[in-house]
Design an enzyme around this catalytic site. Structure first.
Site, PDB file in Angstrom:
ATOM      1  N   VAL A   7      -9.893   1.425  -2.918  1.00  0.00           N
ATOM      2  CA  VAL A   7      -9.161   0.061  -2.881  1.00  0.00           C
ATOM      3  C   VAL A   7      -8.122   0.113  -1.517  1.00  0.00           C
ATOM      4  O   VAL A   7      -7.796   1.136  -1.288  1.00  0.00           O
ATOM      5  CB  VAL A   7      -8.310   0.241  -4.145  1.00  0.00           C
ATOM      6  CG1 VAL A   7      -7.370  -1.306  -4.252  1.00  0.00           C
ATOM      7  CG2 VAL A   7      -9.342   0.089  -5.402  1.00  0.00           C
ATOM      8  N   GLU A   8      -7.783  -1.142  -1.172  1.00  0.00           N
ATOM      9  CA  GLU A   8      -6.906  -1.252   0.103  1.00  0.00           C
ATOM     10  C   GLU A   8      -7.235  -0.536   1.113  1.00  0.00           C
ATOM     11  O   GLU A   8      -6.533   0.295   1.664  1.00  0.00           O
ATOM     12  CB  GLU A   8      -5.293  -1.094  -0.476  1.00  0.00           C
ATOM     13  CG  GLU A   8      -4.924  -1.936  -1.554  1.00  0.00           C
ATOM     14  CD  GLU A   8      -3.614  -1.961  -2.123  1.00  0.00           C
ATOM     15  OE1 GLU A   8      -2.979  -0.900  -1.497  1.00  0.00           O
ATOM     16  OE2 GLU A   8      -3.137  -2.474  -2.869  1.00  0.00           O
ATOM     17  N   GLY A   9      -8.698  -0.414   1.423  1.00  0.00           N
ATOM     18  CA  GLY A   9      -9.163   0.121   2.777  1.00  0.00           C
ATOM     19  C   GLY A   9      -9.655   1.522   1.906  1.00  0.00           C
ATOM     20  O   GLY A   9      -9.322   2.254   1.527  1.00  0.00           O
TER      21      GLY A   9
ATOM     22  N   LEU B 183      -0.600   2.227  -5.142  1.00  0.00           N
ATOM     23  CA  LEU B 183      -1.618   3.518  -5.318  1.00  0.00           C
ATOM     24  C   LEU B 183      -0.921   4.601  -5.021  1.00  0.00           C
ATOM     25  O   LEU B 183      -1.227   5.580  -5.697  1.00  0.00           O
ATOM     26  CB  LEU B 183      -2.701   2.911  -4.244  1.00  0.00           C
ATOM     27  CG  LEU B 183      -3.668   1.882  -4.356  1.00  0.00           C
ATOM     28  CD1 LEU B 183      -4.654   1.478  -3.402  1.00  0.00           C
ATOM     29  CD2 LEU B 183      -4.246   2.166  -5.691  1.00  0.00           C
TER      30      LEU B 183
ATOM     31  N   ARG C  97       0.864  -1.259  -0.067  1.00  0.00           N
ATOM     32  CA  ARG C  97      -0.195  -0.096  -0.093  1.00  0.00           C
ATOM     33  C   ARG C  97       0.715   1.165   0.005  1.00  0.00           C
ATOM     34  O   ARG C  97       0.523   2.249  -0.485  1.00  0.00           O
ATOM     35  CB  ARG C  97      -1.133   0.007   1.227  1.00  0.00           C
ATOM     36  CG  ARG C  97      -1.802   1.020   1.175  1.00  0.00           C
ATOM     37  CD  ARG C  97      -2.956   0.920   2.275  1.00  0.00           C
ATOM     38  NE  ARG C  97      -2.396   0.651   3.374  1.00  0.00           N
ATOM     39  CZ  ARG C  97      -3.190   0.190   4.579  1.00  0.00           C
ATOM     40  NH1 ARG C  97      -4.504   0.009   4.412  1.00  0.00           N
ATOM     41  NH2 ARG C  97      -2.802   0.085   5.847  1.00  0.00           N
TER      42      ARG C  97
END
Length: 816
Positions: free
Chosen positions: A499-501, A381, A377
């Site tokens: 995405v990803e949280g 992103l 992460r």
């Protein structure tokens, strides 16, 4: 004289507290003060004796740990265990993950800038730089993003090139056929590709982020590594990882997907394995994947492996052609072409050897995923978001110099210049934050909280930049077609926030919610002490943490007030001039943040977990402190160019103003208003003094971004800028050079027209008249012609025949 001694006592007390002296040093310091009082004051024997009696009573009670624990700490310990917030098993697991780095220093209220200065300057190896200059540039040259977006798929040639050149093996060690690149190289590759195509960058990023390769490297058995990693590095296997379920998105730990230990058939043999039932969605690369990573809850109802029935979240690798596994359908995320879709399984049987890490890793899946997420992460992103930001800032800055209205480049209009200045500042802040987080990974950290900060803020900055870029571009920005440089990116930008949280959850629950426990020097220790199985040892640990915590709170209160009162001038900080002042202001706000964070948690107690709006504001402060640090580090790492002070000033002033606003909002929303008033006096004794960046700063940045300058080059550094026929950045900058070259001649022509020296109803007639009268030379006429041709090409928008639009609409299938 008595009043002077009283004042001097408080000054001495505050000095000891400001320096965060230990209890023993504090005791010695007060004793030394009393010796001075006894020797030099006019206080009588009785008064002196009384002071010494009070001091000895308190100091003996506090310094003799047996007495303190028995008479004071024990009742507090009992009460604390009753009121402490409940922490679930999953939360405990999350809190045990990752490392604490610079964010811990900011949380301390006393950041160690010497440590900060020693962070190494990130750099690429020759091999990594060559890959960027050759393979990555070659990939970017192949990308025609308009065609990709219209066909909703990447061409086979792109996939072949990505596989052949090892783009899916960036993180895999060389002994397994991978590149073994640094986190910095990984980030720079994604940033460059994202400037050309978000979809292609996403396809490259997933196998190198939260996926089978990373999990195998960290936790896989040697047999699994030897089998899968070479195949993943070469692209013989295309991986995806299935985590999100319809009922469990951000709360992935509550997934309903499950597997049961049982006997079953595998490759013609009866073996012990797992029968799985699952339904996943939003899985990137799933439609083309040959290897599926899966997270599920594992159960052993027949106790084939042991006494426990619920074994916890587990991760496994499943070949995509396994019986019962359904894969291939696609989602349609905001007209983006990266393959993304559902993965479902009914009665899917796999042997135990498919568990990542083997049976020893049963039940460790959540821990494995979160640790890998903390690294991935921080890279994927933020890099993709920053690549888009850099691309937008580059083309919009140039476009505003090329596009004219009222015979002026639109960058000369203050409304436009303000937006472009913001875009430049946000681009610098995003790049600084991205590189600061990536550098932490390369230093060996697992930056759980910094990765959340970086992911949240780079993707939010991307949204702001895309809105600004669309405002400046106007009609050019909204008309889709091969000549549109911003619309596809504008549409795709919101994808990253989910995405990803999801960003709302990341801000409201993760950055401060987890950060408070992970970064605070004492909260987690107190909680662990309260839950210690040995109550006697728990009391000892709690006593040590609790009294250190009291000193910490007192010190931060004194530091916050003193530094606010003196505008941070006495804070120890590196640098000179304005750079030093920005370090000092971050130190001031670090102390205020640490103090208010403690008071807020104490005030709300168990309610704090549910007061997400307050947590979000504290998250903003911590994030902005981290971002401010990143900006200062970025400035130094890029050579501390004097020209860059313009953008450093804008960024730091924006950050400090936003920190001030977050404090103000937090204090305005605390439930106890009288306490909030007293806290406001501590944090803002002289009022709110920080201002947003001035118009002069914003307009200066806009000017620099819209011209060829060292500053604009550093802001947009790392994007693909070759003019290859379908690269907006390369084309628009090629035209920008022509426009700049022709500006002096265009001014001469315009002045002549205004004076009536040149006449003509059309551009061609005026040019011919100016040339015939000698007002323009042949060279000047050529420069103006070239600039006009380029300008006409850049401001052109696409149009299509009705039948082409109808054919396109027929391609879009209905959903089932």
């Amino acid at each position: 004289m008595t009043m002077l001694w009283i004042i001097s006592f408080f000054v001495w007390f505050y000095i000891l507290d400001y320096q965060r002296s230990s209890l023993s040093v504090f005791t010695i310091g007060i004793a030394a003060y009393l010796v001075l009082v006894s020797g030099f004051s006019h206080l009588g024997i009785f008064g002196q004796s009384l002071l010494w009696l009070i001091f000895l009573s308190v100091s003996i009670f506090l310094n003799i740990t047996f007495l303190r624990r028995r008479l004071l700490t024990r009742p507090i310990f009992v009460m604390y265990k009753k009121i402490k917030p409940h922490v679930s098993a999953t939360e405990k697991e999350v809190l045990s993950m990752g490392t604490v780095g610079w964010e811990g220093e900011l949380f301390s209220g006393m950041p160690n800038w010497k440590m900060f200065e020693q962070f190494p300057v990130p750099s690429l190896t020759n091999e990594e730089q060559n890959f960027l200059d050759n393979e990555v540039n070659a990939l970017c040259a192949m990308i025609d993003n308009w065609t990709i977006s219209q066909n909703l798929k990447l061409p086979d040639g792109l996939y072949h090139f990505i596989k052949e050149k090892g783009f899916w093996g960036l993180i895999i060690p060389k002994e397994y056929g991978g590149k073994a690149f640094s986190a910095l190289a990984h980030a720079e590759i994604l940033t460059k590709i994202a400037g050309k195509s978000n979809a292609v960058a996403t396809v490259v990023s997933v196998p190198n982020s939260l996926g089978p390769a990373g999990l195998l490297l960290a936790y896989g058995t040697e047999t699994q590594k030897q089998h899968y990693l070479p195949r993943l590095a070469k692209g013989d296997e295309i991986p995806c990882f299935a985590l999100t379920s319809p009922e469990a998105g951000s709360d992935a730990s509550s997934m309903p997907d499950y597997g049961v230990i049982c006997q079953g058939e595998w490759e013609g043999k009866t073996v012990m394995g797992i029968r799985l039932q699952f339904s996943k969605r939003y899985i990137t690369l799933a439609p083309i994947a040959t290897l599926v990573g899966l997270a599920f809850k594992l159960y052993d109802p027949d106790h084939l492996l042991g006494e426990n029935e619920a074994l916890g979240i587990t991760c496994a690798l499943i070949p995509a052609n396994t019986k019962g596994l359904s894969i291939g359908r696609r989602h349609y995320p905001l007209h983006s072409a990266f393959p993304n879709g559902p993965v479902k399984g009914k009665d899917v049987f796999i042997p135990l050897e498919c568990i990542i890490g083997g049976t020893e890793r049963i039940g460790q899946g959540w821990h494995m995923l979160m640790e890998q997420l903390s690294v991935g992460r921080a890279i994927s992103l933020p890099s993709i978001a920053t690549g888009g930001i850099k691309m937008a800032s580059s083309v919009v800055g140039a476009y505003a110099r090329i596009r004219q209205q009222f015979n002026l480049p639109i960058v000369k209009f203050e409304g436009v210049a303000t937006v472009i200045g913001e875009i430049a500042g946000y681009a610098y802040m995003s790049d600084a934050l991205r590189l600061f987080g990536v550098s932490a990974v390369d230093r060996g950290e697992q930056p759980t909280i910094p990765s959340a900060i970086s992911k949240y803020h780079t993707t939010e900055l991307a949204r702001k930049v895309m809105h600004g870029a669309m405002d400046v571009s106007g009609g050019k920005g909204i008309c889709l077609g091969p000549n549109n440089y911003i619309a596809q990116l504008y549409m795709e930008t919101p994808i990253a926030i989910t995405v990803e949280g999801a960003n709302i959850l990341t801000r409201a629950m993760i950055i401060f919610g987890q950060g408070a426990m992970r970064c605070h020097p004492y909260l987690l220790k107190e909680l662990e002490a309260a839950e210690h199985k040995d109550e006697a040892q728990g009391l000892i640990d709690f006593d040590r943490a609790f009294f250190s915590h009291i000193g910490y709170v007192m010190s931060n209160k004194i530091r916050a007030f003193f530094l606010a009162l003196t505008a941070g001038h006495f804070a120890i900080a590196p640098g000179k001039g304005r750079i030093k002042r920005y370090h000092q202001q971050l130190t001031r706000f670090s102390a205020a943040f640490a103090f208010l964070a403690d008071i807020t948690i104490i005030m709300l107690g168990k309610e704090f977990k549910r007061r997400e709006s307050l947590s979000a504001r504290l998250s903003d402060i911590l994030s902005l402190l981290y971002m401010g640090s990143a900006v200062l580090k970025h400035y130094k790492n890029q050579g501390a160019c004097l020209e860059d002070m313009l953008i450093v000033d804008w960024s730091c002033q924006k950050i400090l103003f936003d920190i001030q606003a977050a404090f103000d909002s937090l204090l305005a929303n605390l439930p106890h208003h009288l306490l909030a008033i007293s806290l406001r006096i501590v944090v803002f004794p002289l009022g709110r003094r920080f201002k947003a960046p001035s118009d002069t700063l914003s307009h200066g940045l806009a000017t620099r971004l819209s011209q060829v300058s060292g500053l604009s080059d550093r802001v947009t550094q790392g994007i693909y800028s070759v003019s290859d026929g379908h690269n907006a950045v390369g084309l628009i900058h090629e035209v920008l050079l022509k426009v700049i070259a022709a500006e002096a001649a265009e001014k001469k022509l315009y002045a002549a027209v205004q004076l009536g020296e040149v006449v003509g109803m059309t551009y061609e007639a005026r040019m011919e008249d100016a040339l015939s009268k000698g007002i323009l030379t042949a060279e000047e006429s050529h420069l103006i012609d070239e600039a006009k041709k380029g300008r006409d090409r850049i401001i052109a928008v696409d149009d299509f025949a009705p039948e082409d639009i109808e054919k396109h609409s027929e391609k879009i299938p209905s959903s089932t």
